[in-house]
Scaffold this motif. Structure first.
Motif, PDB file in Angstrom:
ATOM      1  N   LEU A  21       0.830  -1.202   0.000  1.00  0.00           N
ATOM      2  CA  LEU A  21       0.000   0.000   0.000  1.00  0.00           C
ATOM      3  C   LEU A  21       0.867   1.255   0.000  1.00  0.00           C
ATOM      4  O   LEU A  21       0.620   2.189  -0.764  1.00  0.00           O
ATOM      5  CB  LEU A  21      -0.932   0.004   1.214  1.00  0.00           C
ATOM      6  N   VAL A  22       1.903   1.269   0.819  1.00  0.00           N
ATOM      7  CA  VAL A  22       2.818   2.406   0.867  1.00  0.00           C
ATOM      8  C   VAL A  22       3.505   2.607  -0.482  1.00  0.00           C
ATOM      9  O   VAL A  22       3.649   3.734  -0.968  1.00  0.00           O
ATOM     10  CB  VAL A  22       3.862   2.214   1.997  1.00  0.00           C
ATOM     11  N   THR A  23       3.895   1.512  -1.115  1.00  0.00           N
ATOM     12  CA  THR A  23       4.563   1.601  -2.405  1.00  0.00           C
ATOM     13  C   THR A  23       3.638   2.142  -3.484  1.00  0.00           C
ATOM     14  O   THR A  23       4.044   2.959  -4.316  1.00  0.00           O
ATOM     15  CB  THR A  23       5.108   0.220  -2.820  1.00  0.00           C
ATOM     16  N   PHE A  24       2.367   1.702  -3.485  1.00  0.00           N
ATOM     17  CA  PHE A  24       1.405   2.232  -4.447  1.00  0.00           C
ATOM     18  C   PHE A  24       1.206   3.728  -4.255  1.00  0.00           C
ATOM     19  O   PHE A  24       1.143   4.492  -5.222  1.00  0.00           O
ATOM     20  CB  PHE A  24       0.061   1.524  -4.330  1.00  0.00           C
ATOM     21  N   LEU A  25       1.091   4.166  -3.016  1.00  0.00           N
ATOM     22  CA  LEU A  25       0.918   5.597  -2.748  1.00  0.00           C
ATOM     23  C   LEU A  25       2.164   6.388  -3.136  1.00  0.00           C
ATOM     24  O   LEU A  25       2.072   7.509  -3.642  1.00  0.00           O
ATOM     25  CB  LEU A  25       0.573   5.817  -1.275  1.00  0.00           C
ATOM     26  N   TRP A  26       3.324   5.817  -2.907  1.00  0.00           N
ATOM     27  CA  TRP A  26       4.585   6.463  -3.283  1.00  0.00           C
ATOM     28  C   TRP A  26       4.658   6.627  -4.800  1.00  0.00           C
ATOM     29  O   TRP A  26       5.057   7.678  -5.310  1.00  0.00           O
ATOM     30  CB  TRP A  26       5.736   5.627  -2.759  1.00  0.00           C
ATOM     31  N   ALA A  27       4.273   5.594  -5.547  1.00  0.00           N
ATOM     32  CA  ALA A  27       4.290   5.674  -7.006  1.00  0.00           C
ATOM     33  C   ALA A  27       3.336   6.756  -7.498  1.00  0.00           C
ATOM     34  O   ALA A  27       3.668   7.506  -8.423  1.00  0.00           O
ATOM     35  CB  ALA A  27       3.905   4.324  -7.610  1.00  0.00           C
ATOM     36  N   ARG A  28       2.164   6.856  -6.885  1.00  0.00           N
ATOM     37  CA  ARG A  28       1.207   7.885  -7.287  1.00  0.00           C
ATOM     38  C   ARG A  28       1.790   9.281  -7.040  1.00  0.00           C
ATOM     39  O   ARG A  28       1.683  10.166  -7.883  1.00  0.00           O
ATOM     40  CB  ARG A  28      -0.096   7.729  -6.521  1.00  0.00           C
ATOM     41  N   GLY A  29       2.433   9.460  -5.901  1.00  0.00           N
ATOM     42  CA  GLY A  29       3.047  10.751  -5.596  1.00  0.00           C
ATOM     43  C   GLY A  29       4.179  11.103  -6.544  1.00  0.00           C
ATOM     44  O   GLY A  29       4.313  12.250  -6.971  1.00  0.00           O
ATOM     45  N   TRP A  51       6.749  10.234 -23.815  1.00  0.00           N
ATOM     46  CA  TRP A  51       8.028   9.850 -24.382  1.00  0.00           C
ATOM     47  C   TRP A  51       9.082  10.859 -23.993  1.00  0.00           C
ATOM     48  O   TRP A  51       8.867  12.051 -24.201  1.00  0.00           O
ATOM     49  CB  TRP A  51       7.963   9.759 -25.905  1.00  0.00           C
ATOM     50  N   PRO A  52      10.200  10.539 -23.445  1.00  0.00           N
ATOM     51  CA  PRO A  52      10.568   9.200 -23.027  1.00  0.00           C
ATOM     52  C   PRO A  52       9.787   8.793 -21.787  1.00  0.00           C
ATOM     53  O   PRO A  52       9.437   9.625 -20.960  1.00  0.00           O
ATOM     54  CB  PRO A  52      12.060   9.317 -22.710  1.00  0.00           C
ATOM     55  N   GLU A  53       9.526   7.521 -21.689  1.00  0.00           N
ATOM     56  CA  GLU A  53       8.719   7.023 -20.588  1.00  0.00           C
ATOM     57  C   GLU A  53       9.529   7.016 -19.297  1.00  0.00           C
ATOM     58  O   GLU A  53      10.679   6.597 -19.262  1.00  0.00           O
ATOM     59  CB  GLU A  53       8.243   5.612 -20.896  1.00  0.00           C
ATOM     60  N   ARG A  54       8.929   7.505 -18.240  1.00  0.00           N
ATOM     61  CA  ARG A  54       9.562   7.485 -16.916  1.00  0.00           C
ATOM     62  C   ARG A  54       9.260   6.139 -16.274  1.00  0.00           C
ATOM     63  O   ARG A  54       8.106   5.769 -16.107  1.00  0.00           O
ATOM     64  CB  ARG A  54       9.013   8.603 -16.042  1.00  0.00           C
ATOM     65  N   ILE A  55      10.303   5.424 -15.901  1.00  0.00           N
ATOM     66  CA  ILE A  55      10.083   4.068 -15.408  1.00  0.00           C
ATOM     67  C   ILE A  55       9.868   4.002 -13.898  1.00  0.00           C
ATOM     68  O   ILE A  55       9.387   3.004 -13.406  1.00  0.00           O
ATOM     69  CB  ILE A  55      11.247   3.145 -15.799  1.00  0.00           C
ATOM     70  N   GLU A  56      10.223   5.050 -13.163  1.00  0.00           N
ATOM     71  CA  GLU A  56      10.150   4.932 -11.714  1.00  0.00           C
ATOM     72  C   GLU A  56       8.752   4.655 -11.175  1.00  0.00           C
ATOM     73  O   GLU A  56       8.582   3.721 -10.394  1.00  0.00           O
ATOM     74  CB  GLU A  56      10.733   6.174 -11.042  1.00  0.00           C
ATOM     75  N   PRO A  57       7.700   5.416 -11.543  1.00  0.00           N
ATOM     76  CA  PRO A  57       6.377   5.079 -11.017  1.00  0.00           C
ATOM     77  C   PRO A  57       5.926   3.677 -11.419  1.00  0.00           C
ATOM     78  O   PRO A  57       5.325   2.961 -10.616  1.00  0.00           O
ATOM     79  CB  PRO A  57       5.462   6.146 -11.619  1.00  0.00           C
TER      80      PRO A  57
END
Length: 83
Positions: A21-29, A51-57
């Motif tokens: 859950l924390v990881t999902f919220l972090w990705a959204r932020g 483009w270019p696609e950001r892979i972190e989220p």
């Protein structure tokens, strides 16, 4: 005391589910912050074509799904061990 091991496994599963859950919220932020930073700059609007696609989220979401699946499996195993 033989049930304590089952509770420990279920607790570990709960921790993994919470981390998911924390990881999902972090990705959204992270995604919102990237988008907001790009919106403020007129010369970078072409990045909104993804483009270019950001892979972190996306990577954070994949990690969240992995954490969630491990957590659910551990909770199920702990429940089975209780029986």
């Amino acid at each position: 005391m033989p049930n304590i091991d089952s509770y420990i496994v279920m607790g570990m599963g709960g921790i993994f589910a919470f981390l998911a859950l924390v990881t999902f919220l972090w990705a959204r932020g992270e995604e919102k912050s990237i988008n907001n930073a790009l919106l403020r700059r007129r010369d970078l609007r072409e990045f909104f074509t993804r483009w270019p696609e950001r892979i972190e989220p996306g990577a954070l979401r994949v990690g969240g799904w992995i954490l969630l699946s491990v957590g659910v499996v551990l909770i199920i195993i702990g429940g089975v061990l209780l029986l």
